[in-house]
Write a protein that holds these residues in place. Structure first.
Motif, PDB file in Angstrom:
ATOM      1  N   LEU A 118       3.006   9.095  13.727  1.00  0.00           N
ATOM      2  CA  LEU A 118       1.997   9.514  12.749  1.00  0.00           C
ATOM      3  C   LEU A 118       1.757   8.427  11.697  1.00  0.00           C
ATOM      4  O   LEU A 118       2.701   8.026  11.004  1.00  0.00           O
ATOM      5  CB  LEU A 118       2.434  10.800  12.031  1.00  0.00           C
ATOM      6  N   PRO A 119       0.520   7.957  11.531  1.00  0.00           N
ATOM      7  CA  PRO A 119       0.227   6.962  10.492  1.00  0.00           C
ATOM      8  C   PRO A 119       0.679   7.393   9.099  1.00  0.00           C
ATOM      9  O   PRO A 119       1.079   6.567   8.286  1.00  0.00           O
ATOM     10  CB  PRO A 119      -1.307   6.825  10.562  1.00  0.00           C
ATOM     11  N   SER A 120       0.634   8.717   8.816  1.00  0.00           N
ATOM     12  CA  SER A 120       1.029   9.193   7.479  1.00  0.00           C
ATOM     13  C   SER A 120       2.508   8.945   7.188  1.00  0.00           C
ATOM     14  O   SER A 120       2.918   8.890   6.032  1.00  0.00           O
ATOM     15  CB  SER A 120       0.712  10.684   7.316  1.00  0.00           C
ATOM     16  N   GLU A 121       3.320   8.800   8.236  1.00  0.00           N
ATOM     17  CA  GLU A 121       4.748   8.492   8.044  1.00  0.00           C
ATOM     18  C   GLU A 121       5.003   6.993   8.121  1.00  0.00           C
ATOM     19  O   GLU A 121       6.094   6.537   7.789  1.00  0.00           O
ATOM     20  CB  GLU A 121       5.593   9.178   9.118  1.00  0.00           C
ATOM     21  N   ASN A 122       4.008   6.253   8.571  1.00  0.00           N
ATOM     22  CA  ASN A 122       4.209   4.840   8.883  1.00  0.00           C
ATOM     23  C   ASN A 122       3.353   3.920   8.021  1.00  0.00           C
ATOM     24  O   ASN A 122       3.691   3.648   6.877  1.00  0.00           O
ATOM     25  CB  ASN A 122       3.940   4.631  10.390  1.00  0.00           C
ATOM     26  N   THR A 123       2.228   3.478   8.558  1.00  0.00           N
ATOM     27  CA  THR A 123       1.353   2.546   7.840  1.00  0.00           C
ATOM     28  C   THR A 123       0.999   3.048   6.446  1.00  0.00           C
ATOM     29  O   THR A 123       1.033   2.285   5.474  1.00  0.00           O
ATOM     30  CB  THR A 123       0.046   2.322   8.638  1.00  0.00           C
ATOM     31  N   LEU A 124       0.667   4.329   6.330  1.00  0.00           N
ATOM     32  CA  LEU A 124       0.231   4.864   5.035  1.00  0.00           C
ATOM     33  C   LEU A 124       1.379   4.897   4.025  1.00  0.00           C
ATOM     34  O   LEU A 124       1.156   4.684   2.821  1.00  0.00           O
ATOM     35  CB  LEU A 124      -0.386   6.259   5.198  1.00  0.00           C
ATOM     36  N   GLN A 125       2.603   5.154   4.502  1.00  0.00           N
ATOM     37  CA  GLN A 125       3.774   5.114   3.598  1.00  0.00           C
ATOM     38  C   GLN A 125       3.962   3.693   3.067  1.00  0.00           C
ATOM     39  O   GLN A 125       4.228   3.497   1.875  1.00  0.00           O
ATOM     40  CB  GLN A 125       5.055   5.529   4.342  1.00  0.00           C
ATOM     41  N   VAL A 126       3.837   2.718   3.955  1.00  0.00           N
ATOM     42  CA  VAL A 126       4.038   1.311   3.561  1.00  0.00           C
ATOM     43  C   VAL A 126       2.928   0.879   2.597  1.00  0.00           C
ATOM     44  O   VAL A 126       3.195   0.217   1.585  1.00  0.00           O
ATOM     45  CB  VAL A 126       4.094   0.399   4.816  1.00  0.00           C
ATOM     46  N   GLU A 127       1.696   1.283   2.877  1.00  0.00           N
ATOM     47  CA  GLU A 127       0.574   0.938   1.977  1.00  0.00           C
ATOM     48  C   GLU A 127       0.805   1.503   0.579  1.00  0.00           C
ATOM     49  O   GLU A 127       0.602   0.825  -0.427  1.00  0.00           O
ATOM     50  CB  GLU A 127      -0.741   1.493   2.543  1.00  0.00           C
ATOM     51  N   LYS A 128       1.234   2.761   0.534  1.00  0.00           N
ATOM     52  CA  LYS A 128       1.514   3.425  -0.738  1.00  0.00           C
ATOM     53  C   LYS A 128       2.606   2.658  -1.507  1.00  0.00           C
ATOM     54  O   LYS A 128       2.501   2.416  -2.712  1.00  0.00           O
ATOM     55  CB  LYS A 128       1.982   4.866  -0.473  1.00  0.00           C
ATOM     56  N   PHE A 129       3.666   2.276  -0.767  1.00  0.00           N
ATOM     57  CA  PHE A 129       4.779   1.540  -1.380  1.00  0.00           C
ATOM     58  C   PHE A 129       4.305   0.196  -1.932  1.00  0.00           C
ATOM     59  O   PHE A 129       4.648  -0.179  -3.066  1.00  0.00           O
ATOM     60  CB  PHE A 129       5.892   1.328  -0.352  1.00  0.00           C
ATOM     61  N   LEU A 130       3.506  -0.528  -1.161  1.00  0.00           N
ATOM     62  CA  LEU A 130       3.027  -1.849  -1.601  1.00  0.00           C
ATOM     63  C   LEU A 130       2.112  -1.740  -2.815  1.00  0.00           C
ATOM     64  O   LEU A 130       2.130  -2.594  -3.704  1.00  0.00           O
ATOM     65  CB  LEU A 130       2.302  -2.557  -0.459  1.00  0.00           C
ATOM     66  N   ASN A 131       1.328  -0.676  -2.887  1.00  0.00           N
ATOM     67  CA  ASN A 131       0.455  -0.455  -4.054  1.00  0.00           C
ATOM     68  C   ASN A 131       1.260  -0.240  -5.328  1.00  0.00           C
ATOM     69  O   ASN A 131       0.825  -0.581  -6.419  1.00  0.00           O
ATOM     70  CB  ASN A 131      -0.456   0.766  -3.823  1.00  0.00           C
ATOM     71  N   GLU A 132       2.455   0.337  -5.170  1.00  0.00           N
ATOM     72  CA  GLU A 132       3.295   0.643  -6.337  1.00  0.00           C
ATOM     73  C   GLU A 132       4.344  -0.434  -6.623  1.00  0.00           C
ATOM     74  O   GLU A 132       5.030  -0.381  -7.641  1.00  0.00           O
ATOM     75  CB  GLU A 132       4.002   1.994  -6.118  1.00  0.00           C
ATOM     76  N   ASN A 133       4.498  -1.401  -5.714  1.00  0.00           N
ATOM     77  CA  ASN A 133       5.541  -2.432  -5.870  1.00  0.00           C
ATOM     78  C   ASN A 133       4.959  -3.808  -5.566  1.00  0.00           C
ATOM     79  O   ASN A 133       5.004  -4.296  -4.434  1.00  0.00           O
ATOM     80  CB  ASN A 133       6.716  -2.142  -4.936  1.00  0.00           C
ATOM     81  N   SER A 134       4.435  -4.443  -6.609  1.00  0.00           N
ATOM     82  CA  SER A 134       3.753  -5.736  -6.427  1.00  0.00           C
ATOM     83  C   SER A 134       4.715  -6.864  -6.080  1.00  0.00           C
ATOM     84  O   SER A 134       4.292  -7.958  -5.715  1.00  0.00           O
ATOM     85  CB  SER A 134       2.965  -6.085  -7.696  1.00  0.00           C
ATOM     86  N   ASN A 135       6.041  -6.601  -6.195  1.00  0.00           N
ATOM     87  CA  ASN A 135       7.029  -7.642  -5.862  1.00  0.00           C
ATOM     88  C   ASN A 135       7.351  -7.670  -4.354  1.00  0.00           C
ATOM     89  O   ASN A 135       8.269  -8.351  -3.922  1.00  0.00           O
ATOM     90  CB  ASN A 135       8.322  -7.453  -6.670  1.00  0.00           C
ATOM     91  N   TYR A 136       6.591  -6.906  -3.578  1.00  0.00           N
ATOM     92  CA  TYR A 136       6.771  -6.894  -2.120  1.00  0.00           C
ATOM     93  C   TYR A 136       5.467  -7.235  -1.419  1.00  0.00           C
ATOM     94  O   TYR A 136       4.388  -6.872  -1.903  1.00  0.00           O
ATOM     95  CB  TYR A 136       7.237  -5.514  -1.642  1.00  0.00           C
ATOM     96  N   GLN A 137       5.578  -7.927  -0.291  1.00  0.00           N
ATOM     97  CA  GLN A 137       4.386  -8.141   0.535  1.00  0.00           C
ATOM     98  C   GLN A 137       4.712  -7.919   2.008  1.00  0.00           C
ATOM     99  O   GLN A 137       5.838  -8.153   2.449  1.00  0.00           O
ATOM    100  CB  GLN A 137       3.807  -9.537   0.303  1.00  0.00           C
ATOM    101  N   LEU A 138       3.721  -7.439   2.738  1.00  0.00           N
ATOM    102  CA  LEU A 138       3.901  -7.141   4.156  1.00  0.00           C
ATOM    103  C   LEU A 138       3.842  -8.436   4.964  1.00  0.00           C
ATOM    104  O   LEU A 138       2.881  -9.191   4.858  1.00  0.00           O
ATOM    105  CB  LEU A 138       2.800  -6.171   4.624  1.00  0.00           C
ATOM    106  N   ILE A 139       4.883  -8.681   5.757  1.00  0.00           N
ATOM    107  CA  ILE A 139       4.889  -9.863   6.631  1.00  0.00           C
ATOM    108  C   ILE A 139       4.371  -9.491   8.022  1.00  0.00           C
ATOM    109  O   ILE A 139       3.586 -10.202   8.629  1.00  0.00           O
ATOM    110  CB  ILE A 139       6.319 -10.444   6.801  1.00  0.00           C
ATOM    111  N   GLU A 140       4.855  -8.343   8.515  1.00  0.00           N
ATOM    112  CA  GLU A 140       4.519  -7.967   9.890  1.00  0.00           C
ATOM    113  C   GLU A 140       4.749  -6.472  10.074  1.00  0.00           C
ATOM    114  O   GLU A 140       5.637  -5.893   9.459  1.00  0.00           O
ATOM    115  CB  GLU A 140       5.464  -8.736  10.840  1.00  0.00           C
TER     116      GLU A 140
END
Length: 404
Positions: free
Chosen positions: A359-381
């Motif tokens: 489910l995207p809501s448990e996966n990609t969307l969780q990571v997107e939400k986290f990155l929006n709230e934590n600018s000290n992280y970036q997605l590599i892969e």
């Protein structure tokens, strides 16, 4: 399913008892129920055991269809009718057992010709689950469900601390276990037929662990190196922890954490058998446990609690145990774990978030939400393993770099 199998009444009685336990007793999981059933019935031969095991899982998997064919909802009183329906569907003649007295064979056979009234019945899932899958995956949901209704094959991981996959293949052949290589997987071997491999000397010697091919991708994805300091945040009984230890060649340190001490005890036993000596276990008692480990790890793996919708092939009973409320609860839990455990990563370290959900809501969307709230992280892969494409369990993994 062999339609020429000779049915003994005690097989039907054993199968009935196992299904009743799995469906109607709380907190009873199919794999454990079957394990106990086979242990209790020591006189069953290998064909009997094979019949009960396959029938048990297939009846659970296709419950909705069998209810439709039988024109009966599953209840403790209708289990034998569903067993009979399953046997008739597989062209196995019913014996004149008392258990089948109230089975109307002709009526059931007539219903085999009817079209399925809903897709939830066709794919044998609850209606709410169809709606969730459809809303999140669109038209692709039916391809995934078709793949998830295929029984899982047994896949093992050669423990590279002790043996190579090539050597293990030879060792198992001596014990009459035939395994084959899987293209593109270094340590994964697939069994040709289901056998109890826990009794083999190779297992007792810690030469392998049972681990699905997709699950093995998570350890590789974490890109650990010998000498690193690694935290496995939701280690459980340690399937992925042991893989990390092998990839690190026993050098460096893995801190395996979980909220359940009994799971970590199991991990310790498995680690001893595997010859994995760079693992330290730690029970998460409160926020102080995490506080003491902040900014300390080169890698943090969060194999997060999830719906488990990617592993329905091997856990078909989860279809009937899950509910929407649980999925919503687990999504909130994922969000909190990501937020709290991300603090354990040091600057320039890597956080790996993984689930066995599709489910995207448990996966990609969780990571997107986290990155929006934590600018000290970036997605590599990020990697999505979909059952219909990879042929194995459904998994998701994301690699996040801590920049400051």
């Amino acid at each position: 399913m062999n339609s020429k199998i000779k049915l003994h009444r005690n097989l039907i009685i054993g199968l009935h008892k196992a299904l009743e336990e799995s469906f109607f007793e709380p907190n009873k999981y199919a794999d454990k129920v079957l394990e106990r059933t086979l242990k209790f019935n020591k006189k069953w031969g290998s064909k009997d055991r094979g019949f009960v095991s396959e029938s048990f899982y297939e009846i659970i998997r296709w419950k909705n269809q069998l209810e439709f064919f039988a024109n009966r909802k599953l209840s403790p009183e209708s289990i034998n009718v569903l067993i009979a329906t399953y046997l008739l569907r597989n062209k196995i003649e019913l014996q004149p057992f008392p258990e089948f007295e109230k089975v109307y064979i002709k009526k059931i056979k007539d219903r085999f010709k009817l079209p399925f009234p809903t897709l939830a019945i066709k794919y044998s899932i609850p209606e709410w689950m169809q709606m969730v899958l459809e809303s999140e995956l669109g038209d692709e949901w039916s391809h995934e469900m078709k793949a998830l209704n295929t029984p899982a094959q047994t896949i093992i991981r050669a423990n590279s601390l002790k043996i190579t996959a090539e050597e293990l293949k030879e060792v198992l052949m001596v014990e009459n276990i035939i395994v084959n290589f899987i293209k593109g997987y270094k340590n994964a071997l697939i069994m040709e037929e289901k056998k109890n491999i826990f009794k083999t000397q190779a297992f007792k010697d810690g030469l392998f662990e049972i681990q699905d091919a997709s699950s093995q991708r998570v350890g590789e994805f974490a890109d650990v190196k010998p000498g690193m300091r690694v935290i496995d945040s939701c280690a459980g009984a340690g399937g992925k922890t042991l893989h990390l230890a092998a990839l690190m060649e026993n050098k460096g340190l893995i801190i395996a954490m979980d909220i359940h001490e009994w799971k970590l005890q199991t991990l310790k036993q498995r680690a001893r058998r595997n010859g994995a000596y760079n693992i330290q276990t730690k029970v998460i008692e409160d926020s102080k446990t995490l506080k003491r480990l902040e900014n300390s790890a080169d890698r943090v793996l969060i194999d997060a609690p999830c719906s488990g919708l990617g592993v329905l092939r091997r856990n078909p009973d989860a279809k009937w145990k899950l509910n929407e409320e649980f999925i919503n609860r687990v999504k909130e839990e994922q969000r909190q774990i990501l937020q709290n455990h991300s603090k354990l990563v040091r600057k320039d370290g890597i956080l790996v978030y993984a689930t066995c959900s599709i489910l995207p809501s448990e996966n990609t969307l969780q990571v997107e939400k986290f990155l929006n709230e934590n600018s000290n992280y970036q997605l590599i892969e990020e990697k999505k393993l979909m059952p219909s494409v990879c042929g194995f369990d459904g998994f998701y993994m994301a690699k996040l770099l801590r920049t400051n």
